[in-house]
Scaffold this motif. Structure first.
Motif, PDB file in Angstrom:
ATOM      1  N   MET A   1      10.062 -11.702  -1.044  1.00 35.61           N
ATOM      2  CA  MET A   1       9.477 -10.617  -0.286  1.00 35.61           C
ATOM      3  C   MET A   1       8.786 -11.211   0.942  1.00 35.61           C
ATOM      4  N   SER A   2       8.997 -10.602   2.089  1.00 33.27           N
ATOM      5  CA  SER A   2       8.424 -11.131   3.327  1.00 33.27           C
ATOM      6  C   SER A   2       6.933 -10.791   3.429  1.00 33.27           C
ATOM      7  N   LEU A   3       6.252 -11.575   4.216  1.00 32.19           N
ATOM      8  CA  LEU A   3       4.830 -11.372   4.433  1.00 32.19           C
ATOM      9  C   LEU A   3       4.570  -9.999   5.057  1.00 32.19           C
ATOM     10  N   GLN A   4       5.435  -9.601   5.975  1.00 36.36           N
ATOM     11  CA  GLN A   4       5.270  -8.303   6.631  1.00 36.36           C
ATOM     12  C   GLN A   4       5.336  -7.170   5.607  1.00 36.36           C
ATOM     13  N   ARG A   5       6.265  -7.235   4.674  1.00 34.07           N
ATOM     14  CA  ARG A   5       6.415  -6.197   3.638  1.00 34.07           C
ATOM     15  C   ARG A   5       5.193  -6.168   2.712  1.00 34.07           C
ATOM     16  N   VAL A   6       4.691  -7.333   2.339  1.00 30.40           N
ATOM     17  CA  VAL A   6       3.500  -7.422   1.485  1.00 30.40           C
ATOM     18  C   VAL A   6       2.305  -6.788   2.201  1.00 30.40           C
ATOM     19  N   GLN A   8       2.393  -4.507   4.596  1.00 32.81           N
ATOM     20  CA  GLN A   8       2.612  -3.062   4.700  1.00 32.81           C
ATOM     21  C   GLN A   8       2.232  -2.357   3.396  1.00 32.81           C
ATOM     22  N   GLN A   9       2.655  -2.925   2.272  1.00 36.79           N
ATOM     23  CA  GLN A   9       2.336  -2.326   0.976  1.00 36.79           C
ATOM     24  C   GLN A   9       0.828  -2.369   0.720  1.00 36.79           C
ATOM     25  N   GLY A  10       0.212  -3.474   1.057  1.00 33.07           N
ATOM     26  CA  GLY A  10      -1.243  -3.596   0.896  1.00 33.07           C
ATOM     27  C   GLY A  10      -1.978  -2.582   1.747  1.00 33.07           C
ATOM     28  N   PHE A  11      -1.524  -2.403   2.987  1.00 32.75           N
ATOM     29  CA  PHE A  11      -2.141  -1.429   3.876  1.00 32.75           C
ATOM     30  C   PHE A  11      -1.973  -0.015   3.335  1.00 32.75           C
ATOM     31  N   GLN A  12      -0.792   0.321   2.821  1.00 32.92           N
ATOM     32  CA  GLN A  12      -0.561   1.648   2.259  1.00 32.92           C
ATOM     33  C   GLN A  12      -1.481   1.902   1.059  1.00 32.92           C
ATOM     34  N   GLN A  13      -1.624   0.920   0.191  1.00 29.91           N
ATOM     35  CA  GLN A  13      -2.503   1.080  -0.970  1.00 29.91           C
ATOM     36  C   GLN A  13      -3.960   1.225  -0.530  1.00 29.91           C
ATOM     37  N   PHE A  14      -4.376   0.426   0.439  1.00 32.34           N
ATOM     38  CA  PHE A  14      -5.739   0.536   0.956  1.00 32.34           C
ATOM     39  C   PHE A  14      -5.962   1.907   1.589  1.00 32.34           C
ATOM     40  N   SER A  15      -4.991   2.384   2.344  1.00 33.77           N
ATOM     41  CA  SER A  15      -5.101   3.676   2.995  1.00 33.77           C
ATOM     42  C   SER A  15      -5.231   4.806   1.974  1.00 33.77           C
ATOM     43  N   GLN A  16      -4.441   4.754   0.914  1.00 31.35           N
ATOM     44  CA  GLN A  16      -4.524   5.765  -0.143  1.00 31.35           C
ATOM     45  C   GLN A  16      -5.881   5.716  -0.836  1.00 31.35           C
ATOM     46  N   LEU A  17      -6.359   4.532  -1.133  1.00 30.94           N
ATOM     47  CA  LEU A  17      -7.664   4.380  -1.782  1.00 30.94           C
ATOM     48  C   LEU A  17      -8.772   4.896  -0.869  1.00 30.94           C
ATOM     49  N   TYR A  18      -8.711   4.556   0.405  1.00 26.80           N
ATOM     50  CA  TYR A  18      -9.710   5.020   1.365  1.00 26.80           C
ATOM     51  C   TYR A  18      -9.728   6.543   1.435  1.00 26.80           C
ATOM     52  N   ASN A  19      -8.564   7.163   1.519  1.00 30.78           N
ATOM     53  CA  ASN A  19      -8.491   8.626   1.582  1.00 30.78           C
ATOM     54  C   ASN A  19      -9.079   9.262   0.328  1.00 30.78           C
ATOM     55  N   TYR A  20      -8.742   8.708  -0.831  1.00 32.36           N
ATOM     56  CA  TYR A  20      -9.255   9.243  -2.093  1.00 32.36           C
ATOM     57  C   TYR A  20     -10.785   9.137  -2.147  1.00 32.36           C
TER      58      TYR A  20
END
Length: 101
Positions: A1-6, A8-20
């Motif tokens: 898995m590329s660093l960019q993909r990791v 992106q996934q980390g950012f998406q999870q952080f964004s979801q947690l922040y919104n919640y």
């Protein structure tokens, strides 16, 4: 898995947690800061209006308890939604409440 993909996934999870967390926090803040506009009609020229802010209460419904609202009236006021109007008839005055916040 590329660093960019990791990343992106980390950012998406952080964004979801922040919104919640922010939604839950705002819901808690809102439920503790109710605001009513109260018009007191004592007949004749004795009309008064107040802004009643729950932040200034010692306990929930403190302002209403001090004015001897009945249990039913307290329940009606407690269950008010924003922009809803409730009228309370007391012995010497009629209170009309609008929940502003």
């Amino acid at each position: 898995m590329s660093l960019q993909r990791v990343l992106q996934q980390g950012f998406q999870q952080f964004s979801q947690l922040y919104n919640y967390v922010s939604q839950r926090l705002l819901a808690q803040l809102d439920s503790k800061k109710r605001l009513w506009i109260v018009q007191v009609d004592e007949g004749g020229l004795k009309n008064q209006s107040f802004i009643v802010d729950e932040d200034n209460f010692q306990q929930p419904m403190d302002w209403m308890l001090n004015r001897h609202y009945s249990v039913t009236d307290l329940q009606n006021v407690n269950n008010m939604k924003r922009a809803e109007v409730v009228s309370v008839q007391l012995a010497n005055a009629k209170h009309s409440l609008i929940r502003a916040k």
